[in-house]
Motif scaffolding. Structure first.
Motif, PDB file in Angstrom:
ATOM      1  N   LYS A   1      -9.027   8.131  12.473  1.00 25.94           N
ATOM      2  CA  LYS A   1      -8.989   8.579  11.077  1.00 25.94           C
ATOM      3  C   LYS A   1      -8.936  10.093  10.916  1.00 25.94           C
TER       4      LYS A   1
ATOM      5  N   LYS B   1      -4.734   3.387   6.780  1.00 25.38           N
ATOM      6  CA  LYS B   1      -5.561   2.214   6.473  1.00 25.38           C
ATOM      7  C   LYS B   1      -5.482   1.212   7.630  1.00 25.38           C
TER       8      LYS B   1
ATOM      9  N   ILE C   1      -5.580  -2.958   8.005  1.00 29.12           N
ATOM     10  CA  ILE C   1      -5.559  -4.248   7.312  1.00 29.12           C
ATOM     11  C   ILE C   1      -5.726  -5.349   8.357  1.00 29.12           C
TER      12      ILE C   1
ATOM     13  N   SER D   1      -0.340   4.111   1.279  1.00 28.39           N
ATOM     14  CA  SER D   1      -0.680   4.749   2.548  1.00 28.39           C
ATOM     15  C   SER D   1      -0.124   3.957   3.730  1.00 28.39           C
TER      16      SER D   1
ATOM     17  N   PHE E   1       0.836  -1.201   0.000  1.00 31.59           N
ATOM     18  CA  PHE E   1       0.000   0.000   0.000  1.00 31.59           C
ATOM     19  C   PHE E   1       0.872   1.253   0.000  1.00 31.59           C
TER      20      PHE E   1
ATOM     21  N   TYR F   1      -0.361   1.985   7.270  1.00 34.71           N
ATOM     22  CA  TYR F   1      -1.456   1.137   7.733  1.00 34.71           C
ATOM     23  C   TYR F   1      -1.134   0.444   9.054  1.00 34.71           C
TER      24      TYR F   1
ATOM     25  N   GLN G   1     -14.046   1.994   3.282  1.00 36.36           N
ATOM     26  CA  GLN G   1     -13.091   2.106   2.168  1.00 36.36           C
ATOM     27  C   GLN G   1     -11.648   2.011   2.647  1.00 36.36           C
ATOM     28  N   ASP G   2     -11.437   2.170   3.941  1.00 29.44           N
ATOM     29  CA  ASP G   2     -10.081   2.152   4.486  1.00 29.44           C
ATOM     30  C   ASP G   2      -9.787   0.929   5.355  1.00 29.44           C
ATOM     31  N   VAL G   3     -10.783   0.051   5.514  1.00 32.85           N
ATOM     32  CA  VAL G   3     -10.581  -1.200   6.238  1.00 32.85           C
ATOM     33  C   VAL G   3     -10.538  -2.329   5.213  1.00 32.85           C
ATOM     34  N   ILE G   4      -9.429  -3.038   5.145  1.00 34.89           N
ATOM     35  CA  ILE G   4      -9.186  -4.025   4.090  1.00 34.89           C
ATOM     36  C   ILE G   4      -9.012  -5.409   4.705  1.00 34.89           C
TER      37      ILE G   4
END
Length: 384
Positions: A230, A237, A239, A204, A202, A206, A261-264
């Motif tokens: 946030k 992010k 993860i 960004s 990524f 995280y 959208q920022d939690v993967i």
């Protein structure tokens, strides 16, 4: 160290073994058997058939991996699943010609077959208790949960020697009336971290976490804490790697908090891909509400990552607050938020804590765990 006799191998049962790994138990079984083999200990590990069609018998150094086909794959709950597995294993070992010197069971899932083998071969039973249903569920509500608890107590009573991975778990099984003279605390080991050249997954920064998607892992707390961070770190992010029944719940929570959208969720990852995610994480986090040991935390420490953990279970036995990591009160979301922010806002401190975590991880090795296990095997055989 003098190895056990090659003519009298050990018999081990584990529901998890590569490629079937869902949590720390599978990693434990794989690393332990590898180190037992290095110490010239011979044995047979009986486990589940693998979906990728591994052979029924497979040689792994001085261990034979035996994956008998299940008799019936239909079940309504985990207890029925366990009964089916153990019946399959019992039928399988009845056809085996060699004798064994002792049997080693990993958790309640293997109790039925292990206790049968103890009586069939008239050999000592060693049981590693990785966790307890009362810890995972807190309150036992369903008949299946209550039967699992009874099976755990039966295994604890029947075992000639008991192994736990932390002092916390020692206290847990003492509460279940385990004989204190039978209990040995043998910590899990740390595998040296291997960096890779795949690059940052990524752009960004995280936070990285991993584990089975079940309530006791506390991922709801981490997602909620992340939503509060946030505003101060808009590019950040989160993860969370793993699989399990809680994924849909986590996705809905992230959506309700407007951070979806920022939690993967990359799924279950391992090997180089897992190391890649760990390597580039700004902060690692284990937000557990129940954690017998914390093998994932030890993996992060071995990578030299600044880590935030809850005070659940065995985690505080590995980490010193503000020295080799940050410890917060389990389920206290504001405490979790502040601990993560402390590391994000002070990268110099994070780097120092990461290096101290790496040094601390070197106290834990699988070879040491295997040597202690072999000594326990010998002790149990002397009492035969």
């Amino acid at each position: 160290m003098k190895p056990l006799s090659k003519n009298a191998p050990i018999l081990m049962f584990s529901t998890e073994y590569p490629p079937q790994i869902w949590g720390g138990l599978g990693t434990h079984a794989a690393q332990l058997t590898q180190e037992l083999s290095a110490a010239e200990t011979h044995g047979m590990l009986v486990t589940l058939p693998a979906p990728s069609h591994e052979p029924e018998y497979e040689k792994q150094h001085s261990f034979t991996i035996y994956r008998p086909q299940l008799q019936n794959e239909e079940y309504d709950n985990s207890y029925e699943w366990m009964v089916n597995i153990n019946l399959t294993w019992i039928k399988a070992i009845q056809s085996l010609q060699p004798s064994f010197c002792l049997v080693h069971a990993h958790d309640w899932l293997t109790a039925g077959a292990a206790i049968y083998a103890k009586r069939m071969y008239r050999i000592p039973l060693i049981a590693t208790i990785h966790s307890l249903e009362t810890g995972r569920k807190k309150v036992l509500k369903t008949p299946a949960e209550k039967m699992i608890h009874e099976m755990e107590k039966k295994l604890i009573k029947e075992a000639d020697e008991l192994i736990v991975c932390s002092n916390f778990m020692r206290e847990e099984i003492l509460f279940e009336e385990a004989d204190s003279k039978k209990i040995s605390v043998i910590h899990n080991g740390a595998v040296p971290f291997q960096k890779n050249s795949l690059g940052n997954p990524f752009i960004s920064p995280y936070i990285f976490s991993m584990g089975r998607f079940v309530p006791e892992k506390g991922f709801e707390d981490l997602i909620t804490a992340f939503s509060k961070i946030k505003s101060e770190h808009p590019a950040l992010k989160l993860i969370i790697a793993g699989e399990g029944p809680g994924k849909e719940k986590y996705e809905k929570l992230a959506e309700s908090l407007e951070v979806h959208q920022d939690v993967i969720f990359p799924g279950f990852i391992k090997g180089d891909e897992l190391n890649r995610y760990i390597q580039y994480a700004a902060v690692a986090c284990i937000p557990s509400r129940y954690e017998p040991f914390g093998l994932a935390a030890l993996e992060f420490m071995a990578a030299g990552k600044p880590i935030v953990v809850s005070d659940a279970g065995g985690l505080p036995e590995m980490i010193v607050h503000n020295e080799s990591g940050m410890i917060y009160k389990s389920s206290r979301i504001d405490d979790l938020k502040r601990s993560i922010q402390e590391l994000l806002n002070h990268p110099e401190k994070a780097a120092v804590l990461g290096m101290k975590a790496l040094n601390e991880s070197k106290k834990y090795s699988w070879s040491s765990a295997a040597n202690k296990t072999i000594n326990l095997y010998k002790k149990s055989l002397q009492h035969m």
